[in-house]
Design an enzyme around this catalytic site. Structure first.
Site, PDB file in Angstrom:
ATOM      1  N   HIS A  57       0.844  -1.204   0.000  1.00  0.00           N
ATOM      2  CA  HIS A  57       0.000   0.000   0.000  1.00  0.00           C
ATOM      3  C   HIS A  57       0.875   1.248   0.000  1.00  0.00           C
ATOM      4  O   HIS A  57       1.316   1.709   1.043  1.00  0.00           O
ATOM      5  CB  HIS A  57      -0.908  -0.024   1.226  1.00  0.00           C
ATOM      6  CG  HIS A  57      -2.001   0.995   1.198  1.00  0.00           C
ATOM      7  ND1 HIS A  57      -3.219   0.786   1.801  1.00  0.00           N
ATOM      8  CD2 HIS A  57      -2.080   2.234   0.651  1.00  0.00           C
ATOM      9  CE1 HIS A  57      -3.984   1.844   1.628  1.00  0.00           C
ATOM     10  NE2 HIS A  57      -3.305   2.749   0.930  1.00  0.00           N
ATOM     11  N   HIS A  59       1.509   5.250  -2.213  1.00  0.00           N
ATOM     12  CA  HIS A  59       1.046   6.245  -3.183  1.00  0.00           C
ATOM     13  C   HIS A  59       2.281   6.924  -3.758  1.00  0.00           C
ATOM     14  O   HIS A  59       2.996   7.629  -3.035  1.00  0.00           O
ATOM     15  CB  HIS A  59       0.141   7.279  -2.506  1.00  0.00           C
ATOM     16  CG  HIS A  59      -1.109   6.699  -1.925  1.00  0.00           C
ATOM     17  ND1 HIS A  59      -2.291   6.608  -2.625  1.00  0.00           N
ATOM     18  CD2 HIS A  59      -1.357   6.157  -0.700  1.00  0.00           C
ATOM     19  CE1 HIS A  59      -3.214   6.054  -1.871  1.00  0.00           C
ATOM     20  NE2 HIS A  59      -2.673   5.761  -0.690  1.00  0.00           N
ATOM     21  N   ARG A  61       2.019   8.916  -6.511  1.00  0.00           N
ATOM     22  CA  ARG A  61       1.514  10.173  -7.077  1.00  0.00           C
ATOM     23  C   ARG A  61       1.808  10.341  -8.562  1.00  0.00           C
ATOM     24  O   ARG A  61       1.765  11.462  -9.075  1.00  0.00           O
ATOM     25  CB  ARG A  61       2.098  11.374  -6.321  1.00  0.00           C
ATOM     26  CG  ARG A  61       1.951  11.345  -4.817  1.00  0.00           C
ATOM     27  CD  ARG A  61       0.516  11.229  -4.371  1.00  0.00           C
ATOM     28  NE  ARG A  61       0.364  11.450  -2.935  1.00  0.00           N
ATOM     29  CZ  ARG A  61      -0.707  11.118  -2.251  1.00  0.00           C
ATOM     30  NH1 ARG A  61      -1.735  10.526  -2.849  1.00  0.00           N
ATOM     31  NH2 ARG A  61      -0.792  11.377  -0.954  1.00  0.00           N
ATOM     32  N   ASP A 149      -8.753   3.274  -3.421  1.00  0.00           N
ATOM     33  CA  ASP A 149      -8.259   3.812  -2.147  1.00  0.00           C
ATOM     34  C   ASP A 149      -8.219   5.334  -2.161  1.00  0.00           C
ATOM     35  O   ASP A 149      -7.793   5.951  -3.130  1.00  0.00           O
ATOM     36  CB  ASP A 149      -6.868   3.276  -1.834  1.00  0.00           C
ATOM     37  CG  ASP A 149      -6.425   3.697  -0.449  1.00  0.00           C
ATOM     38  OD1 ASP A 149      -7.051   3.275   0.530  1.00  0.00           O
ATOM     39  OD2 ASP A 149      -5.457   4.478  -0.349  1.00  0.00           O
ATOM     40  N   HIS A 176     -11.194   0.930   0.631  1.00  0.00           N
ATOM     41  CA  HIS A 176     -11.021   1.988   1.626  1.00  0.00           C
ATOM     42  C   HIS A 176     -12.292   2.004   2.464  1.00  0.00           C
ATOM     43  O   HIS A 176     -13.337   2.446   2.003  1.00  0.00           O
ATOM     44  CB  HIS A 176     -10.805   3.323   0.901  1.00  0.00           C
ATOM     45  CG  HIS A 176     -10.589   4.493   1.809  1.00  0.00           C
ATOM     46  ND1 HIS A 176      -9.345   4.973   2.123  1.00  0.00           N
ATOM     47  CD2 HIS A 176     -11.475   5.287   2.464  1.00  0.00           C
ATOM     48  CE1 HIS A 176      -9.450   6.019   2.924  1.00  0.00           C
ATOM     49  NE2 HIS A 176     -10.741   6.233   3.148  1.00  0.00           N
ATOM     50  N   HIS A 229      -5.490  -0.522   5.797  1.00  0.00           N
ATOM     51  CA  HIS A 229      -5.217   0.339   6.964  1.00  0.00           C
ATOM     52  C   HIS A 229      -6.272   0.263   8.069  1.00  0.00           C
ATOM     53  O   HIS A 229      -6.965   1.247   8.371  1.00  0.00           O
ATOM     54  CB  HIS A 229      -4.985   1.785   6.539  1.00  0.00           C
ATOM     55  CG  HIS A 229      -5.918   2.325   5.481  1.00  0.00           C
ATOM     56  ND1 HIS A 229      -7.280   2.197   5.511  1.00  0.00           N
ATOM     57  CD2 HIS A 229      -5.646   3.019   4.344  1.00  0.00           C
ATOM     58  CE1 HIS A 229      -7.819   2.785   4.463  1.00  0.00           C
ATOM     59  NE2 HIS A 229      -6.838   3.291   3.730  1.00  0.00           N
ATOM     60  N   ASP A 302       1.045   2.683   3.656  1.00  0.00           N
ATOM     61  CA  ASP A 302       0.163   3.744   3.145  1.00  0.00           C
ATOM     62  C   ASP A 302       0.976   5.024   2.949  1.00  0.00           C
ATOM     63  O   ASP A 302       0.512   6.132   3.249  1.00  0.00           O
ATOM     64  CB  ASP A 302      -1.031   3.980   4.073  1.00  0.00           C
ATOM     65  CG  ASP A 302      -2.135   4.814   3.418  1.00  0.00           C
ATOM     66  OD1 ASP A 302      -2.034   5.083   2.205  1.00  0.00           O
ATOM     67  OD2 ASP A 302      -3.081   5.208   4.126  1.00  0.00           O
ATOM     68  N   HIS A 306       2.950  14.409   0.586  1.00  0.00           N
ATOM     69  CA  HIS A 306       2.322  15.694   0.286  1.00  0.00           C
ATOM     70  C   HIS A 306       3.379  16.780   0.431  1.00  0.00           C
ATOM     71  O   HIS A 306       4.243  16.715   1.308  1.00  0.00           O
ATOM     72  CB  HIS A 306       1.162  15.998   1.240  1.00  0.00           C
ATOM     73  CG  HIS A 306      -0.041  15.151   1.019  1.00  0.00           C
ATOM     74  ND1 HIS A 306      -0.839  15.261  -0.100  1.00  0.00           N
ATOM     75  CD2 HIS A 306      -0.603  14.171   1.781  1.00  0.00           C
ATOM     76  CE1 HIS A 306      -1.830  14.391  -0.023  1.00  0.00           C
ATOM     77  NE2 HIS A 306      -1.710  13.711   1.101  1.00  0.00           N
TER      78      HIS A 306
END
Length: 426
Positions: A57, A59, A61, A149, A176, A229, A302, A306
């Site tokens: 899991h 991200h 981007r 997700d 999710h 999660h 996860d 950012h």
């Protein structure tokens, strides 16, 4: 090329032993007490030699939000955390809901040559929850599972179809778990702390209702549901009951959900803002007990980068998400130090079980004939997790600038050294 890893302790999910590891080309060719000749010798004295970690899991981007991270920096961050196989979620822009995007992601990772990237395709077209994707085409392109997700599949008929179709193709669904009609606009766990802070809360029932629904749909369809999660003690109770009933359910927990509780938000630090949110200390203890008992199958990060601009705003306006790849090892080793799990269980949760769930027969163990994906870990190394070590484009971790204990100091992918811990020890 031959590589010999000597003097380390080899950790598998079911055993540990002081033994040398010989790698030839991309495979493990021998486990031996001898010291055969090799082109490169790695002295792992005092260190743990584990199978490369598999993160189910993340991200990255990419495509669409490359200013936060991309497949290249995501791969570099992964191997810096000992992760040699990563599964990026589909909530990109455009959404990974077709084979062309899947192939492009895999090619970009393959060209960089650091990790095996196994994309998770969207369940529904454009993650809108209305119509499922062409799962067969996406699996043929390289997708290994399906998830929207970041957004739940709220339509039960769509979720049912997803479970049925994914099972037909030998795949599975990751949902999710969030009932968005409950606690709309919440930004943290609903309870005493949210009341003190004056922030709108998200009740744990928001997660539990959707976990319950999806378990019932898995029972109905026979499909494989993987619960992402998990954060609530009651969610674990539901999963435990489902497993006892023979329903095909697996689940994961993140390091932040077995380490931190809602009290961390007393300082309004947006780096602690995530979805699902940090919950009560009782929930944290339930996660730890689930790891200890074996109820929880997988630890996954996860990893959600950012930018500073995204997070440096009022708490209500900040996005959910926390970095996780480079803090996976120290936070999991903390469980070992505290007696919650042992090294063997750590390997089971971070490598062996994910490989089994994903049907990756060449991964998850250090054994003759297996792929030479290896993480060499120093459990005693103390260092500062900062800009010198951080490989992500983003810095949204509450651990940034903090001293950590334990790290992956060398990562081998398919017989090649792809990461070596820099000499910046605090």
């Amino acid at each position: 090329m031959k590589i010999l890893i000597k003097n380390g302790t080899v950790i598998n999910h079911d055993r540990s032993e002081k033994i040398n590891v010989l790698i030839e080309n991309d495979q493990i060719s021998a486990l031996t007490k001898d010291e055969p000749s090799a082109d490169k010798i790695i002295d792992a004295t005092g260190k743990l030699v584990m199978p490369g970690l598999i993160d189910m899991h993340v991200h990255f981007r990419d495509p669409g939000f490359e200013y936060k991270d991309d497949v290249i920096t995501g791969s570099e961050t992964a191997v810096a955390g000992g992760v040699t196989t990563a599964m990026p979620m589909a909530n990109t822009n455009p959404v990974n809901d077709n084979s062309a995007i899947t192939k492009a992601m895999i090619k970009k990772a393959r060209d960089r040559g650091l990790i095996d990237l196994l994309p998770i395709g969207a369940i529904s077209q454009d993650c809108k929850g209305a119509k499922i994707v062409e799962m067969g085409d996406m699996i043929e392109a390289g997708c290994v599972a399906f998830s929207d997700d970041g957004l739940p599949v709220t339509d039960s008929s769509v979720m049912r179809q997803a479970l049925e179709y994914s099972a037909h193709f030998g795949s599975f669904v990751i949902n999710h778990s969030e009932d968005c009609s409950l606690c709309h606009g919440g930004v943290m766990n609903e309870g005493r702390v949210s009341a003190l802070l004056g922030l709108k809360g998200m009740a744990s029932e928001k997660e539990e209702i959707m976990v319950s629904r999806d378990i019932l749909l898995a029972k109905k369809t026979g499909g494989h549901l993987h619960v992402a999660h998990v954060s609530s003690a009651w969610s674990l109770k539901l999963i435990d009951q489902a497993k006892k009933e023979g329903i095909n359910v697996t689940c994961e927990v993140t390091p932040h959900h077995f380490t931190y509780d809602e009290s961390e938000l007393m300082g309004y630090d947006t780096n602690f803002k995530m979805s699902p949110p940090l919950r009560t200390n009782a929930d944290v203890e339930a996660m730890r007990e689930g790891l200890k008992s074996g109820l929880i199958d997988v630890i996954a990060t996860d990893h959600a980068p950012h930018s500073w601009d995204d997070k440096f705003v009022e708490f209500d306006k900040a996005p959910f998400g926390i970095l996780g790849l480079q803090t996976l090892v120290p936070l999991t080793l903390k469980l070992v130090d505290e007696g919650v799990i042992d090294y063997e269980k750590m390997v089971a949760l971070t490598s062996y079980n994910p490989a089994k769930i994903l049907k990756l027969s060449g991964k998850g163990e250090i054994a003759v004939g297996k792929l030479a994906d290896i993480a060499i870990i120093d459990p005693e190394l103390r260092y500062t997790y900062d800009a010198k070590l951080n490989k992500s484009k983003s810095q949204n971790s509450p651990l940034f600038g903090k001293e950590l204990k334990g790290a992956c100091v060398l990562t081998i992918k398919s017989g090649k050294v792809v990461f070596d811990f820099p000499n910046v020890v605090a």
